[in-house]
Design an enzyme around this catalytic site. Structure first.
Site, short mmCIF file in Angstrom:
data_model
loop_
_atom_site.label_atom_id
_atom_site.label_comp_id
_atom_site.label_asym_id
_atom_site.label_seq_id
_atom_site.Cartn_x
_atom_site.Cartn_y
_atom_site.Cartn_z
N GLY A 7 24.65 46.62 36.42
CA GLY A 7 23.53 47.32 36.97
C GLY A 7 23.79 48.90 36.51
O GLY A 7 23.52 49.69 37.54
N ALA A 8 24.34 49.31 35.43
CA ALA A 8 24.94 50.40 35.08
C ALA A 8 23.98 51.25 34.54
O ALA A 8 24.00 52.76 34.06
CB ALA A 8 26.18 50.51 34.29
N ASN A 69 27.71 45.78 40.95
CA ASN A 69 26.26 46.59 41.53
C ASN A 69 25.17 46.12 41.28
O ASN A 69 24.22 46.32 42.04
CB ASN A 69 26.69 48.16 40.76
CG ASN A 69 25.48 48.78 41.13
OD1 ASN A 69 25.23 49.34 42.38
ND2 ASN A 69 24.46 48.96 40.13
N TYR A 135 16.62 39.26 51.32
CA TYR A 135 17.76 40.41 50.81
C TYR A 135 18.68 40.70 51.57
O TYR A 135 19.91 40.60 51.24
CB TYR A 135 17.05 41.71 50.64
CG TYR A 135 17.87 43.06 50.40
CD1 TYR A 135 18.24 43.07 49.02
CD2 TYR A 135 18.29 43.86 51.33
CE1 TYR A 135 19.11 44.17 48.37
CE2 TYR A 135 19.03 44.98 50.85
CZ TYR A 135 19.57 44.96 49.56
OH TYR A 135 20.29 46.12 49.17
N LYS A 139 22.86 39.84 50.82
CA LYS A 139 23.83 40.87 51.10
C LYS A 139 24.85 40.37 52.13
O LYS A 139 26.09 40.84 51.94
CB LYS A 139 23.21 42.10 51.24
CG LYS A 139 22.55 42.80 50.16
CD LYS A 139 23.39 42.91 48.89
CE LYS A 139 22.63 43.64 47.74
NZ LYS A 139 23.45 43.97 46.47
#
Length: 165
Positions: A7-8, A69, A135, A139
């Site tokens: 996710g860069a 990420n 979500y 997490k």
């Protein structure tokens, strides 16, 4: 050091990649945005094919530091209902992909007696968040995975941590 950030292409992932020194390897869905990196892999980690593609990329490039990420926040009030595909998508992206990618990276790390895994979690995984239960659950799972893998690999010179913004 070979450092991979998933996710860069924007947000936290881009800031991490821009702030690090070393051989940066980046992944994301948008090839145009990834072209600013010398080494990159275009993949969608919400799909099985994307996970497998990046897993192979990790093995081929002997990644020493893995920064998981990539993730997505979804507003999903349970009372409004949601499609099974939504559950599958968020679970794969926020939980299954990091688990799979870690499994691919730790072999090299263990052989070298050194490795770092950094998972980007969320405070929502610690405290929960109304109307974002999917979500929060993914997490929270990532947080539990991090703690378990820290114990599993700690004696091998591999640290596993979770940052929870």
């Amino acid at each position: 050091m070979n450092i991979l950030i998933t996710g860069a292409t924007r947000g936290i992932g881009k800031a991490i990649a821009d702030g690090l020194e070393g051989n940066i390897f980046a992944s994301g869905r948008n090839e145009e945005l990834l072209k600013c990196y010398e080494n990159y892999c275009v993949c969608d980690l919400s799909t099985r094919d994307g996970m497998v593609k990046l897993g192979s990329y990790i093995e081929q490039n002997n990644i020493d530091i893995l920064i998981n990420n990539a993730g997505e926040y979804l507003y999903t009030p349970v009372l409004k209902g949601f499609e099974y595909e939504t559950l599958e998508h968020i679970t794969r992206l926020n939980f299954e992909a990091p688990l799979y990618l870690i499994s691919k990276a730790v072999q090299n790390m263990k052989e070298n007696g050194f490795g770092r895994v950094i998972n980007i979690g969320s405070i929502s995984g610690v405290m929960g968040e109304a109307n974002a239960s999917l979500y929060s659950a993914t997490k929270a799972g990532l947080r539990g995975l991090t703690m378990a893998m820290a114990k599993e690999f700690g004696l091998s010179g591999i640290t596993v941590n979770c940052i929870e913004p």
